[in-house]
Scaffold this active site. Structure first.
Site, short mmCIF file in Angstrom:
data_model
loop_
_atom_site.label_atom_id
_atom_site.label_comp_id
_atom_site.label_asym_id
_atom_site.label_seq_id
_atom_site.Cartn_x
_atom_site.Cartn_y
_atom_site.Cartn_z
N ASN A 63 1.03 -1.40 0.10
CA ASN A 63 -0.08 -0.03 -0.03
C ASN A 63 0.65 1.35 0.12
OD1 ASN A 63 -2.70 1.51 0.74
ND2 ASN A 63 -1.05 2.03 2.50
N GLU A 64 0.68 2.19 -0.92
CA GLU A 64 1.47 3.35 -1.21
C GLU A 64 2.83 3.16 -0.80
OE1 GLU A 64 -0.08 6.51 1.46
OE2 GLU A 64 -1.91 6.81 0.38
N TYR B 246 -7.46 11.80 -2.32
CA TYR B 246 -8.11 12.73 -1.31
C TYR B 246 -8.56 14.05 -1.83
CZ TYR B 246 -7.28 8.71 2.00
OH TYR B 246 -7.25 7.58 2.39
N GLU C 227 -8.42 4.60 -2.22
CA GLU C 227 -8.77 5.33 -1.23
C GLU C 227 -9.00 6.68 -1.79
OE1 GLU C 227 -5.40 5.84 1.97
OE2 GLU C 227 -4.96 3.53 1.72
O1 AHR Z 1 -6.76 6.48 5.10
C1 AHR Z 1 -5.60 6.75 5.87
C2 AHR Z 1 -4.32 6.71 5.13
O2 AHR Z 1 -4.22 7.60 3.94
C3 AHR Z 1 -3.85 5.24 4.83
O3 AHR Z 1 -3.51 4.63 5.78
C4 AHR Z 1 -2.70 5.51 3.65
O4 AHR Z 1 -2.81 4.57 2.68
C5 AHR Z 1 -3.29 6.82 3.32
O5 AHR Z 1 -1.94 7.67 3.36
#
Ligand code: AHR
Length: 512
Positions: free
Chosen positions: A192-193, A259, A315
């Site tokens: 992840n990331e 985001y 996400e």
């Molecule tokens: O959703 C919160 C965080 O955001 C997650 O753990 C990460 O993958 C992202 O940076």
């Protein structure tokens, strides 16, 4: 969509003046349209703050009403959303999670420090069995995020074997821990990331690591893994380019994180206190995801002409400052009607890219970021975002009906254009579901929708989510301040569906 933009750009200056003339919408019903993958309505549950512990899992000995340790109120709320897929255990947590610590008798499991999220000490009482049992109870697909950053190839390979093999040492261990039958596991994230908290890899290095890890994640007894490479953060197109070039043929999907956030350094703004400009800016930023998706898809198209590899926005959502008085690093934020708007506008975009966007997972399902539910002790509230997901349930696995919306646009801070009215539509079993969003804070909006031929006498029902103030939210003292109501203001006249949308409202109509 192009037509919508042109008309909108022309009308951008005149949004108030245009408010009285109806927004006209046409539906492009055609057999070639794709099905809206239900996985677009996916959720994400990380070991972060009180998402798992307290929000979902309270343990079987808790005084909070529960079934085998899972909160009854939360289970019920999730069931109503028909959650199709749940991603776990992270996020950043995933790359420090060692699954062997979370199996066996709970009293023997080691405690651990959640280094990513506030240094909270966890007791590992929620582990593999608890997650897979939860997915079975909800009837959803599990999506496992594997540890690549601090784990080994062997550890990840054995986790897949533990979950899915019918025979052998891992299957024996699983049976000793109470589960004889293998579980079904489709979605497997390999890190992840990985460009950040998941190891700070360069794309070239991660592409090779990905190839290696995925090699040893086997398909046991007919279980077929859908392998997902850790993808880019929003505008990092080079990451997608390198991954597709060097590892595209070894993956089924690649992720994308986007985001709706003001900044990564410093204050992100309060979830519940914002002015009109900040509200409209948020919508512009949220809608920019369309351009971001398009650019990643363009890259994918060059390396994968047949569209085999899915883009998974695993996400997304709003990210505000943590609520005052809450634990730093737990990302507990309130959720207003502004967040509901972001949910609706984002889902509309995902629908339009469903040919390539095979899954999305809003961050996160409980008590973290743009969540569905908030809990405090034995209390739970449903957020405005929850209600959007509920209103949109009929779109899951329905056939997309492309829409043309003739609406005015508003130019917001940063130069982005935001349409006053947005729409998305789908059809399933002869029932059309049409979701409409009027983002304007002050103006009502008359809307006319030309219905497909043969629907002259169609019956229409509807639901509406609206509020007195855009910053309204549900809290433990006022759990129903923003809630779903029946909408009776739509009528069919001469093959046209007519209604007037209140300011700041989201409506889903069901037409048959
Ligand atoms: O959703 C919160 C965080 O955001 C997650 O753990 C990460 O993958 C992202 O940076």
């Amino acid at each position: 969509m192009r037509k919508q933009l042109l008309l909108g750009a022309l009308a951008a200056m005149a949004s108030t003046a245009m408010a009285a003339s109806p927004v006209t919408i046409t539906l492009d019903v055609n057999d070639e349209s794709p099905i809206i993958q239900k996985e677009i309505y996916g959720q994400f549950a990380e070991h972060l703050g009180t998402c798992i512990y307290g929000g979902i899992w309270v343990g079987p000995d808790s005084d909070i009403p529960n079934t085998d340790g899972y909160r009854n109120d939360v289970l019920q709320a999730f069931r109503e959303l028909k959650v199709p897929v749940l991603r776990w255990p992270g996020g950043c947590f995933a790359d420090e999670y060692h699954w062997m610590d979370g199996i066996g008798p709970r009293e023997n499991r080691p405690r651990m420090v959640n280094n990513n999220w506030g240094g909270t000490v966890e007791d590992n009482s929620f582990g593999t069995h608890e997650f897979f049992n939860l997915c079975e109870m909800l009837g959803c697909e599990p999506y496992l995020s594997g540890n690549v950053g601090s784990g080994t190839v062997e550890e990840l390979a054995k986790w897949v074997e533990y979950i899915t093999a019918a025979d052998g040492p891992m299957a024996k261990l699983r049976a000793e821990n109470g589960r004889k039958e293998p579980w079904h596991l489709k979605y497997l994230g390999v890190g992840n990331e990985s460009w950040g908290c998941g190891g700070n890899f360069t794309p070239d290095y991660y592409a090779n690591v990905y190839r290696r890890y995925q090699t040893y994640c086997r398909n046991f007894n007919g279980n077929r893994l859908y392998k997902i490479a850790s993808g880019a953060s929003d505008y990092d197109y080079n990451w997608t380019e390198v991954l597709m070039r060097d590892a595209g043929r070894f993956m089924d999907g690649i992720s994308l994180h986007y985001y709706t956030v003001t900044t990564w350094s410093g204050s992100k703004g309060a979830a519940t206190k914002f002015d009109d400009d900040a509200y409209y800016w948020t919508l512009g930023k949220c809608l920019e995801i369309e351009d971001v998706i398009k650019k990643h898809v363009d890259i994918m198209d060059r390396y994968d002409r047949r569209g085999h590899v899915g883009l998974l926005v695993d996400e997304w959502g709003t990210w505000w400052d943590e609520e005052p008085g809450t634990i730093r690093g737990h990302l507990y934020q309130q959720n207003t009607m502004r967040d509901a708007m972001v949910a609706a506008l984002s889902l509309n975009v995902f629908h339009n890219y469903t040919r390539r966007v095979k899954m999305t997972n809003i961050a996160q399902i409980a008590n973290v970021l743009q969540s569905m539910v908030l809990t405090k002790g034995d209390q739970m509230v449903l957020t405005p975002t929850y209600y959007v997901f509920k209103m949109y349930v009929p779109h899951q696995d329905a056939k997309l009906v492309p829409v043309d919306v003739n609406t005015a646009y508003r130019k917001v801070d940063g130069g982005r254009l935001v349409p006053n009215v947005s729409a998305t539509a789908s059809v399933k079993d002869g029932v059309y579901s049409i979701s409409l969003t009027n983002v304007d804070l002050n103006e009502t909006q008359p809307v006319e929708i030309a219905l497909p031929a043969g629907m002259k006498n169609a019956k229409v029902t509807g639901e509406i989510l609206t509020c007195a103030n855009i910053a309204d939210y549900n809290d433990f003292g006022q759990p129903e301040k923003v809630s779903l109501k029946a909408f009776k203001g739509a009528k069919v006249e001469n093959g046209k569906l007519k209604l007037t949308m209140p300011a700041k409202s989201i409506i889903t109509l069901s037409v048959k």
